[in-house]
Design an enzyme around this catalytic site. Structure first.
Site, PDB file in Angstrom:
ATOM      1  CG  ASP A   1      -1.624   1.293   1.447  1.00  0.00           C
ATOM      2  OD1 ASP A   1      -2.411   1.662   0.562  1.00  0.00           O
ATOM      3  OD2 ASP A   1      -1.396   1.952   2.479  1.00  0.00           O
TER       4      ASP A   1
ATOM      5  CG  ASP B   1      -3.966  -1.207   3.459  1.00  0.00           C
ATOM      6  OD1 ASP B   1      -4.289  -0.993   2.275  1.00  0.00           O
ATOM      7  OD2 ASP B   1      -3.271  -0.419   4.125  1.00  0.00           O
TER       8      ASP B   1
END
Length: 738
Positions: free
Chosen positions: A426, A630
């Site tokens: 990410d 996430d």
């Protein structure tokens, strides 16, 4: 067929073999299509026909196999947590009790074996270890035997039970051996110490697993318990979250968590949507804008119309997908537990065969030799070395990881990490700092910075916009303060304007300057264009007729991120970057890192889907993230890695946490995984070699050629030596460099 797919919590599983047994008995039940047990999370995902079998019937099936299934409807999670905490507390008490009583037995058996009445004293200490603290080994072994199964409990029960019964016989009837001119031996220390060591290992494992379900609990806690509903007559009513229905009008005050998905109908504010997008800058919400459950309102107030409630919200979908991702993984089969099902009956068979052969060929001392050799086989085949092979290496590896700011939650993640060939990272908060900061400042040649800085400080300190805080912090760091007062006005979607001593000042985007017909010079336009192409957010500061300054704000790339990506690529690992940010900013960051494959403007489900795509192509995927957004992808990945300064939910879902949030530690984690897995393989090799050589020796294969019979005491010493060698090999991990 009315198919249902539900997640249940399982209690009483002590090893990966237990997970296999639970899965087997459930899938043998009529009406169950599929059952997937997650040993690490103590859960089972069951697909079943609720017209044929009910949750209560499934619970009964699991209970008959020696375990338990939690079926409590909406409060199942809470019930499971309480029961798991009780189970852990009982396990700790059993472990402390077993160790306390085993220690004197070990000392007496090793160093004071000729002391008067020593056998009776050891018997006194050993009985509680077996009958109280270790009784579950024998109970579980009996339950497994009833179902035709075997696991580590079976191995522990057989070896310790035989050693104890043999020792008890020798304590009660020592004359049997004395009359035959043989020394009396007892093996109480073997029985009690084995129980204590196995209990200790399981307590440590239970502690490592205890927080797994906290991930789902923290997601659920993102929802408020009550909301303020606006009735048709305009009055306000506080109601439970469950009472909210579609089309209800909900009031959101500063700091409130948004309860359900909907659309703003009145008011404006900024909402922290980092749990959805992962982006640090709160999103502006005006009439017609969508809002999502679990996101957090900032300073403003607004009303919105509920559109999706209950299980239909984005947050509810995230919760469900995390649960399914955790529950859908096949159970991890530890090598020891795989072999136990074959090893246990094989050892018992060898011991019985040894007894029979010696009864046939033993001559005058047939029974004595038969009993000694068969017991020696069982003693030397004790699971100590096998049981310690994996946990000792894991414990040392986890300890070394902690010293290097790497928190590792279980053995599975360490075993898998060195096999990873694709890393998905990410951007915001992982590669970058995760918060907007001023990265550059341009003052127009027509402006005196010292004169205008206090004015800019005053304006930004009055603003509610999230980017204003970055400017204020920058000015504070440069010693700027202000006592200026003026008329302040916020212009939605453009910025702010203030009148000070009759002069108008503007802070905002280019639209605000265009609205006031403020023209920029060629040099100023060039700066604006360059910074925009760099992916920076540009703030303009101007008076009523000219630009005074341009401020570049960005989320800075962390120190170590570039080197970390390069090191991973050098190891042949493909690195991907995902972000909810725009494509321009994502492309700039990816280029600086040397990442050629990235995805921008992705939602949480998109990240999880991308991980699934890579897995479908045969990749072993590690996901690295820091936000709630996430968590789905982290749960789906083969190895999940969270940044220590990220959201609690990401840390709870992830199996590995980098405490300092420095991506540069990731290559070290990979190397630590490789070192630990190597040690585990070496430990298991020597443990198996020990049994492969030791069991035939114990059975007396050398008696025919040289008259050698292995004494049970020597067998016990060899067993202890094998354990020491395994532990020593594991400790070598500490000396290796990362």
């Amino acid at each position: 067929m009315a198919e249902k797919k539900d997640l249940f919590y399982v209690l009483g599983m002590s090893c990966a073999g237990c997970a296999v047994n639970v899965q087997r008995v459930l899938e043998e039940r009529e009406g169950v299509k599929n059952a997937q047990v997650n040993f690490a999370a103590s859960t089972v995902m069951i697909e079943y026909d609720d017209t044929i079998v009910s949750p209560e019937a499934l619970q009964q099936t699991v209970q008959e196999a020696g375990y338990d299934l939690v079926i409590g409807g909406e409060d199942a999670e809470e019930q499971a947590v309480k029961l798991q905490e009780q189970e852990y507390c009982q396990q700790k008490r059993r472990t402390v009790g077993a160790i306390s009583l085993s220690l004197p037995v070990f000392i007496l058996g090793m160093f004071f074996m000729h002391m008067p009445y020593v056998n009776w004293i050891m018997l006194f200490f050993t009985l509680p270890v077996l009958l109280i603290f270790g009784r579950m080994f024998y109970i579980n072994a009996w339950r497994q035997l009833q179902h035709g199964h075997a696991n580590m409990d079976t191995l522990v029960a057989v070896s310790t039970g035989i050693a104890f019964l043999f020792s008890l016989f020798n304590t009660l009837y020592p004359e049997y051996w004395i009359l035959r001119g043989l020394e009396v031996h007892v093996y109480y220390e073997a029985s009690s110490v084995i129980i204590a060591l196995i209990l200790l290992g399981r307590t440590l494992e239970h502690r490592a697993k205890s927080n797994t379900s906290a991930a789902i609990r923290k997601l659920i806690c993102l929802q408020p318990k009550s909301v303020v509903r606006i009735l048709d007559d305009g009055t306000m009513q506080e109601v439970p979250l469950k009472a909210v229905q579609e089309w209800d009008i909900i009031l959101i005050k500063p700091g409130d968590k948004i309860p359900v998905d909907g659309v703003v109908v009145e008011g404006n504010s900024f909402v922290d949507e980092s749990m959805i997008t992962g982006e640090p800058i709160p999103a502006e919400k005006t009439e017609g804008a969508k809002v999502f459950a679990g996101t957090i309102n900032q300073k403003g107030s607004f009303r919105f119309r509920a559109e999706k409630v209950g299980n239909e919200t984005v947050l509810a979908q995230i919760i469900r997908m995390v649960q399914e991702a955790q529950g859908s993984k096949a159970p991890v089969q530890k090598l020891v537990d795989k072999i136990a099902a074959i090893f246990v009956p094989a050892v018992i068979g060898i011991a019985l065969l040894t007894f029979v052969i010696w009864m046939i060929i033993g001559g005058e001392y047939a029974f004595t030799r038969a009993l000694l050799t068969s017991v020696t086989v069982l003693v030397i085949a004790c699971p100590c070395a096998l049981g310690l092979a994996t946990p000792t290496a894991i414990m040392v590896g986890i300890g070394k990881g902690a010293e290097n700011n790497i928190l590792i939650r279980d053995a599975e993640s360490l075993e898998q990490l060195c096999k990873v060939n694709a890393v998905v990272i990410d951007k915001t908060g992982t590669i970058t700092e995760g918060r907007p900061v001023v990265v550059d400042f341009f003052w127009s040649s027509r402006a005196d910075a010292r004169h205008y800085m206090p004015i800019l400080f005053y304006m930004e300190s009055q603003s509610e916009h999230p980017l204003a805080e970055a400017v204020v912090n920058y000015l504070k760091e440069n010693g700027v303060t202000s006592s200026i007062q003026g008329d302040f006005q916020s212009i939605t979607g453009q910025g702010i304007e203030t009148r000070i001593d009759g002069q108008m000042y503007l802070v905002g985007n280019l639209r605000l300057l265009n609205a006031h017909q403020v023209e920029l010079s060629q040099v100023e336009l060039q700066h604006l264009d360059t910074w925009s192409k760099e992916g920076y957010t540009v703030i303009c500061f101007a008076d009523s007729c000219k630009l005074l300054a341009l401020i570049a704000i960005a989320d800075k790339i962390k120190e170590g991120s570039i080197a970390a990506v390069q090191q991973l690529q050098e190891k042949g690992i493909q690195v991907y970057m995902l972000t909810g940010d725009n494509a321009l900013t994502a492309g700039v960051v990816a280029a600086k890192l040397g990442i050629t494959d990235f995805r921008a403007e992705v939602m949480p489900s998109d990240k999880a889907d991308f991980v699934k795509e890579l897995q479908a192509e045969g990749a072993i995927v590690a996901m690295v993230g820091d936000g709630i957004n996430d968590s789905q992808a982290l749960a789906q990945a083969d190895v999940s890695i969270a940044m220590g300064k990220g959201a609690d939910i990401a840390i709870d879902v992830a199996k590995i946490t980098l405490i300092t949030s420095d991506l540069g530690i990731l290559p070290k984690a990979w190397k630590l995984s490789r070192q630990t897995v190597t040690a585990i393989r070496e430990n298991l090799f020597w443990a198996f070699i020990y049994n492969t050589v030791g069991i035939p020796l114990a059975a007396g294969v050398l008696y025919v050629s040289c008259g050698f019979l292995l004494n049970p005491m020597i067998a016990a010493a060899a067993m202890a030596f094998s354990s020491i060698s395994v532990v020593s090999n594991s400790l070598r991990i500490k000396a290796k460099k990362l």
